[in-house]
Each structure stands twice: as C-alpha cells, then as structure tokens.
Design a protein around this motif. Structure first.
Motif, PDB file in Angstrom:
ATOM      1  N   ASP A 376       0.838  -1.199   0.000  1.00  0.00           N
ATOM      2  CA  ASP A 376       0.000   0.000   0.000  1.00  0.00           C
ATOM      3  C   ASP A 376       0.871   1.247   0.000  1.00  0.00           C
ATOM      4  O   ASP A 376       2.104   1.176   0.071  1.00  0.00           O
ATOM      5  CB  ASP A 376      -0.968   0.000   1.183  1.00  0.00           C
ATOM      6  CG  ASP A 376      -0.264  -0.048   2.539  1.00  0.00           C
ATOM      7  OD1 ASP A 376       0.948   0.269   2.611  1.00  0.00           O
ATOM      8  OD2 ASP A 376      -0.913  -0.393   3.530  1.00  0.00           O
ATOM      9  N   GLU A 377       0.211   2.397  -0.067  1.00  0.00           N
ATOM     10  CA  GLU A 377       0.926   3.674  -0.179  1.00  0.00           C
ATOM     11  C   GLU A 377       1.825   3.921   1.026  1.00  0.00           C
ATOM     12  O   GLU A 377       2.979   4.339   0.867  1.00  0.00           O
ATOM     13  CB  GLU A 377      -0.101   4.805  -0.320  1.00  0.00           C
ATOM     14  CG  GLU A 377       0.495   6.148  -0.641  1.00  0.00           C
ATOM     15  CD  GLU A 377      -0.575   7.203  -0.898  1.00  0.00           C
ATOM     16  OE1 GLU A 377      -0.233   8.402  -0.822  1.00  0.00           O
ATOM     17  OE2 GLU A 377      -1.731   6.829  -1.163  1.00  0.00           O
ATOM     18  N   ASP A 378       1.331   3.656   2.219  1.00  0.00           N
ATOM     19  CA  ASP A 378       2.133   3.892   3.417  1.00  0.00           C
ATOM     20  C   ASP A 378       3.365   3.001   3.453  1.00  0.00           C
ATOM     21  O   ASP A 378       4.450   3.436   3.858  1.00  0.00           O
ATOM     22  CB  ASP A 378       1.292   3.670   4.673  1.00  0.00           C
ATOM     23  CG  ASP A 378       0.286   4.792   4.898  1.00  0.00           C
ATOM     24  OD1 ASP A 378       0.537   5.907   4.392  1.00  0.00           O
ATOM     25  OD2 ASP A 378      -0.745   4.546   5.556  1.00  0.00           O
ATOM     26  N   GLY A 379       3.202   1.743   3.023  1.00  0.00           N
ATOM     27  CA  GLY A 379       4.341   0.826   3.006  1.00  0.00           C
ATOM     28  C   GLY A 379       5.446   1.297   2.086  1.00  0.00           C
ATOM     29  O   GLY A 379       6.634   1.237   2.425  1.00  0.00           O
ATOM     30  N   ILE A 380       5.066   1.780   0.902  1.00  0.00           N
ATOM     31  CA  ILE A 380       6.061   2.280  -0.050  1.00  0.00           C
ATOM     32  C   ILE A 380       6.728   3.534   0.501  1.00  0.00           C
ATOM     33  O   ILE A 380       7.958   3.684   0.439  1.00  0.00           O
ATOM     34  CB  ILE A 380       5.405   2.594  -1.407  1.00  0.00           C
ATOM     35  CG1 ILE A 380       4.888   1.310  -2.058  1.00  0.00           C
ATOM     36  CG2 ILE A 380       6.398   3.279  -2.345  1.00  0.00           C
ATOM     37  CD1 ILE A 380       4.120   1.553  -3.346  1.00  0.00           C
ATOM     38  N   TYR A 381       5.934   4.431   1.069  1.00  0.00           N
ATOM     39  CA  TYR A 381       6.509   5.680   1.550  1.00  0.00           C
ATOM     40  C   TYR A 381       7.473   5.442   2.703  1.00  0.00           C
ATOM     41  O   TYR A 381       8.523   6.097   2.797  1.00  0.00           O
ATOM     42  CB  TYR A 381       5.406   6.651   1.978  1.00  0.00           C
ATOM     43  CG  TYR A 381       5.974   8.002   2.336  1.00  0.00           C
ATOM     44  CD1 TYR A 381       6.448   8.861   1.342  1.00  0.00           C
ATOM     45  CD2 TYR A 381       6.080   8.411   3.667  1.00  0.00           C
ATOM     46  CE1 TYR A 381       6.998  10.087   1.669  1.00  0.00           C
ATOM     47  CE2 TYR A 381       6.626   9.632   3.992  1.00  0.00           C
ATOM     48  CZ  TYR A 381       7.086  10.463   2.991  1.00  0.00           C
ATOM     49  OH  TYR A 381       7.644  11.659   3.307  1.00  0.00           O
ATOM     50  N   GLN A 382       7.160   4.508   3.566  1.00  0.00           N
ATOM     51  CA  GLN A 382       8.078   4.200   4.665  1.00  0.00           C
ATOM     52  C   GLN A 382       9.412   3.694   4.126  1.00  0.00           C
ATOM     53  O   GLN A 382      10.475   4.023   4.655  1.00  0.00           O
ATOM     54  CB  GLN A 382       7.442   3.164   5.604  1.00  0.00           C
ATOM     55  CG  GLN A 382       6.271   3.685   6.418  1.00  0.00           C
ATOM     56  CD  GLN A 382       6.641   4.862   7.293  1.00  0.00           C
ATOM     57  OE1 GLN A 382       7.705   4.887   7.904  1.00  0.00           O
ATOM     58  NE2 GLN A 382       5.756   5.844   7.367  1.00  0.00           N
ATOM     59  N   THR A 383       9.364   2.898   3.062  1.00  0.00           N
ATOM     60  CA  THR A 383      10.600   2.409   2.443  1.00  0.00           C
ATOM     61  C   THR A 383      11.367   3.554   1.791  1.00  0.00           C
ATOM     62  O   THR A 383      12.596   3.625   1.867  1.00  0.00           O
ATOM     63  CB  THR A 383      10.279   1.339   1.392  1.00  0.00           C
ATOM     64  OG1 THR A 383       9.521   0.287   2.010  1.00  0.00           O
ATOM     65  CG2 THR A 383      11.549   0.745   0.803  1.00  0.00           C
ATOM     66  N   MET A 384      10.649   4.467   1.134  1.00  0.00           N
ATOM     67  CA  MET A 384      11.287   5.609   0.477  1.00  0.00           C
ATOM     68  C   MET A 384      12.027   6.489   1.475  1.00  0.00           C
ATOM     69  O   MET A 384      13.117   6.997   1.187  1.00  0.00           O
ATOM     70  CB  MET A 384      10.228   6.464  -0.235  1.00  0.00           C
ATOM     71  CG  MET A 384       9.639   5.844  -1.475  1.00  0.00           C
ATOM     72  SD  MET A 384       8.138   6.724  -2.028  1.00  0.00           S
ATOM     73  CE  MET A 384       8.751   8.393  -2.252  1.00  0.00           C
ATOM     74  N   ALA A 385      11.449   6.668   2.650  1.00  0.00           N
ATOM     75  CA  ALA A 385      11.964   7.652   3.597  1.00  0.00           C
ATOM     76  C   ALA A 385      12.819   7.051   4.697  1.00  0.00           C
ATOM     77  O   ALA A 385      13.216   7.759   5.626  1.00  0.00           O
ATOM     78  CB  ALA A 385      10.788   8.396   4.231  1.00  0.00           C
ATOM     79  N   ALA A 386      13.159   5.753   4.600  1.00  0.00           N
ATOM     80  CA  ALA A 386      13.939   5.081   5.640  1.00  0.00           C
ATOM     81  C   ALA A 386      15.395   5.540   5.595  1.00  0.00           C
ATOM     82  O   ALA A 386      15.762   6.488   4.912  1.00  0.00           O
ATOM     83  CB  ALA A 386      13.823   3.572   5.474  1.00  0.00           C
ATOM     84  N   GLY A 387      16.261   4.806   6.306  1.00  0.00           N
ATOM     85  CA  GLY A 387      17.673   5.179   6.418  1.00  0.00           C
ATOM     86  C   GLY A 387      18.442   4.984   5.131  1.00  0.00           C
ATOM     87  O   GLY A 387      17.882   4.729   4.074  1.00  0.00           O
ATOM     88  N   PRO A 388      19.780   5.072   5.190  1.00  0.00           N
ATOM     89  CA  PRO A 388      20.620   4.984   3.995  1.00  0.00           C
ATOM     90  C   PRO A 388      20.443   3.672   3.262  1.00  0.00           C
ATOM     91  O   PRO A 388      20.283   2.614   3.858  1.00  0.00           O
ATOM     92  CB  PRO A 388      22.049   5.110   4.554  1.00  0.00           C
ATOM     93  CG  PRO A 388      21.881   5.810   5.861  1.00  0.00           C
ATOM     94  CD  PRO A 388      20.567   5.329   6.407  1.00  0.00           C
ATOM     95  N   ALA A 389      20.476   3.744   1.930  1.00  0.00           N
ATOM     96  CA  ALA A 389      20.372   2.557   1.094  1.00  0.00           C
ATOM     97  C   ALA A 389      21.695   1.831   1.052  1.00  0.00           C
ATOM     98  O   ALA A 389      22.759   2.429   1.086  1.00  0.00           O
ATOM     99  CB  ALA A 389      19.944   2.949  -0.320  1.00  0.00           C
TER     100      ALA A 389
END
Length: 402
Positions: A376-389
C-alpha cells in the motif's frame, strides 16, 4: 541601496517556512540549476516573503514529492491561521480534502458547483469535475506478460545512482519511485539516452544496446515522455501535427525528399483520434490545448516510432482527474498490446493503480521490489523515507541531494 542583511533575513525566513536550505550557498544558486520541485517551493517562498493578504496558488504541488506536499500544506495552514486568504487551485482531491474549506468546482470553463469540502466526499467532487464516475480501483486486470524485454545490469551514473539491476517484460508495467535525491529522475534520463549511464549494461531482447543519445534510443525502439512537457517535451507554438510527427520525419518524405503533408496530417489525425485529444484540428498550436490534451499529444509523438519500450516520467503531472483516467486507460492498452512500460513517478496512487511491480529507490540504489497488489501507499513511503540505502553512492553529499 539594498540592505543586504535584511534581504538575506527575509529570504531565509521565507525559505525556512517551505523547508528549503537557508545558507548562503543555496541563496546564491541560480534558479535554473535547481530541480523542478525545488523551483516550485522557491516560488511559494516568494509569495510568503511578500506578506500578501491574498495568496493564489495555481497547481502548487506539481512535481512535489509526498513529503514536500505535506510541508506545503502545513505552510498553507499557517497562512490561514494568520488570517491570509488562500485561493488554492488544484485537481488533486486528496489535497482538497486535506485543506478543507470552501470549494468552487469547474468543468469546461464553467462553475458547476460550490461545496463545503468537509462534508463532500472525493467521489462526488470527481464526478462534478468530470461529469463521469472516476474509480480509485486498480486499472490492471489480468495482465498478459511475456518474455523479458529490458535487462539492466550494474547501471551506474556518478553520484546519481549505482549498480542498478532489474528487468522489464513485454506487456509489463514497471513503476519506479523514490524521493528527490533517490536517483529516479536520473534513471529516466539514462534509459532514454538523454544523459547516458557511465557504467553497466542495457539489453533489449537479449542484445546489448548503447543508449548514448535520444536518437540512438529511438532507433532501438525506446520512447521517452519527459516530466516537464512545457520545457522538455513540446514545441508549444508549433502545431499538433508538427509535434506528433517530429521523430518520424524521414518516414514521411515523398519521392522528391520533401515531407508529405498528406502523410503527416493522416498520421497526426490518427494519433489524436486514438488518444482522444480534444482539438478542432491538427494545425492548431499545442499551447492552445489543455494540460491533459497536451500530455496526450506528447505521448502520441512517441507512439509514432512504434516503441518496444515506453518510459513515462511523471505521465500525469499537471493533469486533471478526468484526463488522468484517459491516460491510465491508454497505458493499460499499450501494455495489453505487448509494449513494456516503465512509469517513473512520485505519485504513489498512480503507480499502485497502474503497475504490476514497483521498484523503490533511495539514495542511488534500489531498496525494494514490490508486487503492486501486495503493498500500500504507506508501506512504499516508509521504504522511500527510511535510512541509507545499501547501494547508495559513498560520496552523496548534501548539495547533490538538493
């Protein structure tokens, strides 16, 4: 003479309210060197600095990420709390609901309704705007996905992205998203040959190809719809016909080497009919069309090359909900006909409605590969805004992130 101290203080105060840097290095940057989203925020900061009693914002969130949109809406609320009147022009219904207030709804140049936003749902507003029901359900139904068309292996480009590897199959719609510094925009330019990758391999149908320029990409059957149609995509003063036929002029030459106007007109008329472009004639300038019709003309241009792979960079930026629905249905039809499609966008509902898979980029690396039906949208956004890749370039600095 200008008081430089007061000038700096005024600019810094306004920039801080839209969450932009306030150091002198940023304040002295040329506007044309900034990303489109940052330029948008600077324009909003200018209105704040003017201490206006009435602020008119015309599509202010175009090209902004979700985080930047949230910042902007918080700024609008602060202005309202200070007694400033805000006229917020938008077609994005989530923003309408978030801000609340009183809405004037227009369609085809006419006011069709006035509503209290807090007591009106999005479906009703969408119906008033378009005259038809707009569904928020997924457009992807029973996709017909074939063999692998695009293989990307170890693709790298300076500080923008590093060691990207992924595949796209015929008939598949792949979404790519991330924050502004994620490398998603640079990936779009690399796949289209606009800014070639420095290292790595790109294969189409198993054959290695060098996409060193847009012309080479066109020869390989790669079409590219850029994010900013006004400055990067269309010749606004030229006709629909001139814009549509640009990539295939050689195919339209007659025996004497001249462009056949009959063939050019027939090709452009077929495209605007197929893509439901509303225009009196193919000879009218593109600047006379609405944003949604302009976008369909741009898509039609690249369909003339009969691409195997179509890269869509923000395909519905600045487009109303009715035109979005039309464009989404066009994308689905192209995929059903066997075309591989890559949508690079920060509009998460757009990706969830249209894609089979969604890649999430962060600081130059791919950090997740989701099946669109399972996230869902929240799941993707949490991944986008997490720590360093894990794949982020080691020397990604603050200026590059901006």
């Amino acid at each position: 003479r200008l008081k430089l101290g007061a000038l700096y203080e005024t600019a810094a105060k306004a920039l801080e309210q839209v969450h932009l840097p306030t150091d002198r290095a940023f304040l002295t940057r040329r506007i044309d060197t900034l990303p489109l989203a940052t330029r948008q925020l600077v324009a909003i900061a200018r209105a704040i600095a003017a201490e206006a009693r009435l602020v008119i914002m015309d599509e202010p969130t175009t090209s902004l990420t979700r985080q930047e949109v949230n910042y902007l809406l918080s700024v609008v609320r602060k202005l309202l709390d200070k007694g400033v009147t805000v006229l917020f022009v938008t077609h994005k219904l989530d923003e309408v609901k978030s801000l609340g207030g009183h809405a004037i709804i227009m369609r085809d140049g006419q006011k069709v309704a006035e509503r209290d936003v807090t007591t009106t749902n999005k479906a009703e507003i969408g119906h008033l705007m378009t005259g038809r029901e707009i569904s928020e359900a997924r457009y992807r139904t029973e996709p017909k996905i074939g063999d692998t068309l695009l293989q990307v292996e170890g693709l790298s480009q300076g500080r923008a992205f590093k060691n990207l590897s992924f595949t796209v199959r015929k008939g598949e719609i792949l979404g790519v998203t991330g924050l502004l510094d994620s490398g998603r925009n640079e990936l779009a330019l690399a796949l289209s040959g606009v800014v070639p990758a420095e290292r790595g391999t790109i294969r189409l149908d198993g054959r290695s190809v060098a996409l060193r320029s847009p012309a080479e990409a066109i020869r390989e059957g790669v079409g590219y719809v850029p994010e900013d149609r006004l400055t990067e995509g269309l010749f606004l003063e030229k006709s629909i016909q001139d814009n549509v036929t640009l990539p295939v002029l050689n195919r339209l030459r007659n025996f004497f080497g001249m462009i056949s106007q009959r063939k050019a007109r027939k090709l452009s008329e077929d495209q605007i009919t197929d893509l439901q472009v509303v225009a009196p004639d193919v000879t009218v300038p593109v600047q006379s069309l609405s944003g949604g019709n302009q976008q369909r003309v741009l898509i039609g241009r690249w369909l003339t090359i009969e691409p195997r792979l179509l890269v869509l960079h923000g395909p519905t930026v600045g487009v109303d909900v009715g035109s979005k629905d039309t464009i989404f249905r066009i994308i689905q039809r192209l995929a059903d006909d066997g075309m591989a499609v890559v949508i690079i966008s920060d509009d998460l509902p757009e990706l969830l409605q249209n894609c089979d898979r969604i890649l999430v980029m962060r600081q130059g690396g791919i950090v997740a590969d989701y099946a669109a039906e399972e996230v869902d949208e929240d799941g993707i956004y949490q991944t986008m805004a997490a720590g360093p890749a894990t794949e982020a370039p080691a020397n990604m600095d603050e200026e590059a992130a901006q």
